[in-house]
Design an enzyme around this catalytic site. Structure first.
Site, PDB file in Angstrom:
ATOM      1  N   TYR A 163       0.852  -1.193   0.000  1.00 23.41           N
ATOM      2  CA  TYR A 163       0.000   0.000   0.000  1.00 23.41           C
ATOM      3  C   TYR A 163       0.887   1.242   0.000  1.00 23.41           C
ATOM      4  O   TYR A 163       1.866   1.311   0.740  1.00 23.41           O
ATOM      5  CB  TYR A 163      -0.881   0.016   1.258  1.00 23.41           C
ATOM      6  N   GLU A 168      -3.649   7.456  -4.149  1.00 26.56           N
ATOM      7  CA  GLU A 168      -3.618   6.178  -3.424  1.00 26.56           C
ATOM      8  C   GLU A 168      -3.350   5.033  -4.386  1.00 26.56           C
ATOM      9  O   GLU A 168      -4.056   4.869  -5.387  1.00 26.56           O
ATOM     10  CB  GLU A 168      -4.942   5.954  -2.696  1.00 26.56           C
TER      11      GLU A 168
END
Ligand code: GDP
Ligand code: MN
Length: 399
Positions: free
Chosen positions: A119, A207
């Site tokens: 991530y 993101e």
């Protein structure tokens, strides 16, 4: 302003970030053509909506055990069949709410063989006034869940704008992701490119979930979500062109045409207020008395009668609205202008729900007179507290 994944990947590619080859498609035929062009042997058919969690999402119109909104497939026929199932149907994910979102675009990508999923996100940290990185080895999962249950697995740092991105930032990301050798070098390279993209395009959030290491040792952006700073869009015509209004709330689009600061919410009390602070206070007090606001609306300091009329129409057009609270503290904004706007709007579209009006400040007497003489069924209130109690009571009684 948000954009689709395929658009975000095109932006990142401009800055040299590693993304898979892919082609957007609006029909099953286009999806088939894209699949042939990409060549396979593995493809990913990805629903393009402005919400995450697509992989685990479910289509309303399909059986519960049908596959989700992101599908890894192994033939051109499967690409086309999946495209047929997805296009025009409603995808419900953790982020869309129960109503879901209709899928009108797909992204057909060449499939990557994944070794590890990470991530990585970037955002503006308001506390430090810097661009911050958030990195974790726990990719492909709900990051809020990771933050909650294993916060030690999340590494964050921010970048000093005076010096910009430095080699040590890349090393920090590599360390957080436990990468060494060539992959650490790739991580440093990626971080530099992402920072360049983020600042050049005035992003407010980027993101990448997941950022992956492929089986052949390449770092790759597998999913990308970008939000841009709406106040900076005027500087980027290329970004403005990526806007997909079908993904946005129709009421918010209408409001932006009249320069109204409007945000749709889930409650039942429509609010028309001047000043962001007073609007927040109004929402708070509605909650205090047991109901929820249907919107945030700041008509602004210098609103005209036309703008007030537009604002009132947007509120009344919302079927969730069971009562309306107009709360104006006239300063620059004059109470009579507000009153004229409200009366004009009601004459135009009618009024089917209770309306409480609280006016105070500049030209308050003139404003009250306009409302009184209009013959409208308005409940007058003296102050904020009184107004909130009256609208809550009126809505309860109307039920
Ligand atoms: P999201 O569910 O909306 O976050 O959509 P993603 O783009 O993140 O895709 C969901 C999941 O699908 C990813 O976490 C991956 O596990 C999987 N996936 C996406 N692209 C590929 C691919 O190219 N190859 C493989 N094997 N899996 C993929
Ligand atoms: Mn994702």
């Amino acid at each position: 302003m948000n954009i689709h994944e395929y658009q975000a990947k095109a932006v990142l590619k401009e800055f040299g970030a590693p993304v898979s080859r892919g082609i957007p498609a609006f029909t099953p035929e286009e999806a088939e053509k894209a699949a042939r062009e990409l060549g396979g042997p593995v493809w990913v058919v990805k629903s393009q909506i402005h919400a995450g969690g697509r992989g685990k999402g479910k289509f309303k119109e399909l059986s519960p055990d049908a596959k989700g909104g992101v599908r890894v497939v192994k033939s051109v026929e499967e690409v086309k069949a999946s495209a047929k199932e997805m296009l025009g149907n409603t995808l419900v994910t953790l982020q869309t709410g129960d109503a879901g979102k209709q899928v009108n675009r797909l992204y057909i990508e060449e499939g990557a063989a994944i070794d590890k999923e990470f991530y990585l996100s970037m955002l503006i940290d308001r506390e430090t006034s810097r661009v911050a990185f958030v990195v974790s080895t726990e990719g492909g999962m709900d990051i809020e869940e990771v933050a909650h249950s294993t916060p030690e697995k999340i590494v964050t740092f921010s970048v000093d704008p005076a010096t910009g991105i430095q080699p040590h930032h890349g090393r920090a990301v590599a360390k957080a992701l436990k990468l060494s050798g060539d992959l650490a070098k790739q991580a440093g390279d990626l971080v530099t490119k992402l920072y360049a993209a983020f600042t050049a395009k005035d992003m407010s959030m980027l993101e990448i979930n997941p950022l992956v290491v492929t089986k052949d040792g390449q770092l790759k952006v597998l999913d990308a979500k970008i939000s841009f700073d709406s106040n900076a869009i005027y500087r980027h015509a290329d970004v403005a062109a990526l806007r997909d209004e079908t993904e946005e709330d129709a009421k918010e689009i209408e409001a932006s045409k009249f320069e109204l600061n409007y945000i749709a919410l889930d409650g039942t009390i429509g609010c028309m207020v001047n000043g962001a602070g007073l609007a927040m206070a109004t929402m708070d007090i509605i909650k205090l008395y047991g109901m929820e606001p249907a919107n945030f609306l700041d008509v602004g300091g210098g609103a005209t009668k036309e703008r007030v009329t537009a604002a009132f129409k947007i509120i009344t057009a919302d079927p969730k609205v069971k009562g309306i609270l107009v709360n104006i503290f006239g300063g620059i904004m004059k109470c009579d202008v507000i009153a004229e706007g409200v009366v004009a709007a009601v004459k135009d579209v009618g009024l089917k729900v209770p309306l409480v009006v609280r006016l105070e400040g500049t030209n308050v007497e003139a404003g009250k007179k306009i409302i009184k003489e209009s013959g409208l069924n308005v409940i007058a209130a003296d102050d904020l507290d009184d107004a909130a109690q009256k609208i809550v009571k009126a809505v309860k009684e109307a039920k």
